[in-house]
Scaffold this motif. Sequence first.
Motif, PDB file in Angstrom:
ATOM      1  N   LEU A   1       0.836  -1.209   0.000  1.00  0.00           N
ATOM      2  CA  LEU A   1       0.000   0.000   0.000  1.00  0.00           C
ATOM      3  C   LEU A   1       0.876   1.266   0.000  1.00  0.00           C
ATOM      4  N   VAL A   2       1.892   1.274   0.855  1.00  0.00           N
ATOM      5  CA  VAL A   2       2.751   2.466   0.930  1.00  0.00           C
ATOM      6  C   VAL A   2       3.414   2.711  -0.432  1.00  0.00           C
ATOM      7  N   ARG A   3       3.855   1.615  -1.070  1.00  0.00           N
ATOM      8  CA  ARG A   3       4.485   1.770  -2.404  1.00  0.00           C
ATOM      9  C   ARG A   3       3.487   2.323  -3.418  1.00  0.00           C
ATOM     10  N   GLN A   4       2.267   1.763  -3.390  1.00  0.00           N
ATOM     11  CA  GLN A   4       1.231   2.238  -4.331  1.00  0.00           C
ATOM     12  C   GLN A   4       0.980   3.733  -4.130  1.00  0.00           C
ATOM     13  N   VAL A   5       0.881   4.138  -2.871  1.00  0.00           N
ATOM     14  CA  VAL A   5       0.579   5.548  -2.612  1.00  0.00           C
ATOM     15  C   VAL A   5       1.771   6.426  -3.021  1.00  0.00           C
ATOM     16  N   GLN A   6       2.987   5.930  -2.765  1.00  0.00           N
ATOM     17  CA  GLN A   6       4.161   6.712  -3.192  1.00  0.00           C
ATOM     18  C   GLN A   6       4.205   6.831  -4.714  1.00  0.00           C
ATOM     19  N   ASP A   7       3.827   5.744  -5.402  1.00  0.00           N
ATOM     20  CA  ASP A   7       3.753   5.826  -6.866  1.00  0.00           C
ATOM     21  C   ASP A   7       2.697   6.859  -7.276  1.00  0.00           C
ATOM     22  N   GLY A   8       1.591   6.865  -6.549  1.00  0.00           N
ATOM     23  CA  GLY A   8       0.523   7.837  -6.828  1.00  0.00           C
ATOM     24  C   GLY A   8       1.026   9.268  -6.640  1.00  0.00           C
ATOM     25  N   ILE A   9       1.827   9.471  -5.588  1.00  0.00           N
ATOM     26  CA  ILE A   9       2.396  10.807  -5.338  1.00  0.00           C
ATOM     27  C   ILE A   9       3.307  11.203  -6.500  1.00  0.00           C
ATOM     28  N   ALA A  10       4.140  10.261  -6.936  1.00  0.00           N
ATOM     29  CA  ALA A  10       5.056  10.555  -8.053  1.00  0.00           C
ATOM     30  C   ALA A  10       4.250  10.859  -9.320  1.00  0.00           C
ATOM     31  N   ALA A  11       3.171  10.104  -9.533  1.00  0.00           N
ATOM     32  CA  ALA A  11       2.345  10.324 -10.731  1.00  0.00           C
ATOM     33  C   ALA A  11       1.705  11.715 -10.678  1.00  0.00           C
ATOM     34  N   ALA A  12       1.242  12.097  -9.492  1.00  0.00           N
ATOM     35  CA  ALA A  12       0.599  13.414  -9.361  1.00  0.00           C
ATOM     36  C   ALA A  12       1.614  14.531  -9.618  1.00  0.00           C
ATOM     37  N   CYS A  13       2.820  14.377  -9.065  1.00  0.00           N
ATOM     38  CA  CYS A  13       3.868  15.399  -9.297  1.00  0.00           C
ATOM     39  C   CYS A  13       4.148  15.504 -10.789  1.00  0.00           C
ATOM     40  N   ALA A  14       4.312  14.339 -11.429  1.00  0.00           N
ATOM     41  CA  ALA A  14       4.656  14.339 -12.861  1.00  0.00           C
ATOM     42  C   ALA A  14       3.539  14.974 -13.690  1.00  0.00           C
TER      43      ALA A  14
END
Length: 347
Positions: free
Chosen positions: A154-167
């Motif tokens: 879950l933490v990885r998924q959310v971190q990926d989501g954060i990176a996607a939002a930044c990008a």
Amino acid sequence: MSTSLPLTDRLNRPIGVLRLSLTARCNLACPYCCPDVEEPPGLLTLEQQMRVIRVATRLGAQTLRLTGGEPLLSRRLLPLLEAVAQARRDRSDPMAGLQAVALTSNGVLLSEPMARALRAAGLDRITISLDAAEGGAAARMAGLQGGAVAGERLVRQVQDGIAAACAAGFDPSRGGLKLNAVIQRGINDDQLLPLAALARQQGMELRLIEYMDVGNRNQWTLDQVLPAAQMVERIHARWPLEPLGRPRGGTARRWRYGDGAGSIGVIASISEPFCGDCNRLRVTADGQAFTCLFSAEGTDLKPALASELQLEQAMRQLWQRRQDRYSEERDPAAAASTHAEMAYLGG
Ligand code: SAM
Ligand code: SF4
């Protein structure tokens, strides 16, 4: 149609924010929130949602926050954002007065294409909720079976989501991306520093939320609340903080890191209630309006939804009658009162 502004309630509070819930369902099962498994009957149509938003903006709302349940589960989200963006471009539409359109999400479904689509559809800001940086605590807080391994995923998924939002252009340094975390004493308060470290790395403001007595299913007790002052103290001991205060109508008291690595906010609705300038109107996915997060029942807007004029009258009357200040009046020693559930209300 009447345009007499500003509209205020009995305690002289204007409407500033419309929090519109798109669904009561969620893909997580955080035990402090306990979302519904099924949708309530009679979800608002896109046209009805637009009507509610238009009238709220005419009555003074300047921020629209889309929430849930988990709003990324809703197929209505992108079409609604697109319709709102179009209305904001039309100067004769009250929605042109919207200063921000924001989303609160647990981030699990925030893939790169989704983040880009949200941005392209006119979304200005995202707040992502994550209550732990470590697997075991993340699983506990999200109600996941599978312990630390599931939590780490879950933490990885959310971190990926954060990176996607930044990008996709949601810029944390301009408030376009924030991190929310509910803190429960003895359950995830060991995550304060790891969460702060994670947010600092990403340049995101971390918003620490006191565990609130919303809903009836979470068995809330006062001893599970870690007061915001203690959260701030613990972070300050590691990374010194300087106070920024709480803006009028805002929920968070903010602090800046002395080393320049951004800021945090604390939402202290239990230990330092902020009812005095509460400017939030909540409308559920099935059209119930709530003027307080801690109310037992809402006002059904559906009978008024057939015409904008009727809806404006209904919403105006509801706001003018408003005098709730539950958090300031809360008596933890009294028998627990009935509250609507958080995932239904939209937080
Ligand atoms: N699913 C989305 C999410 O989690 O961000 C949006 C809906 S959720 C109800 C909105 C916010 O309410 C989240 O940040 C969540 O952590 C917070 N929340 C839920 N139950 C709470 C409680 N009992 N006390 C404090 N905050 C709570
Ligand atoms: Fe779902 Fe958000 Fe409630 Fe967690 S807090 S169960 S993510 S609606």
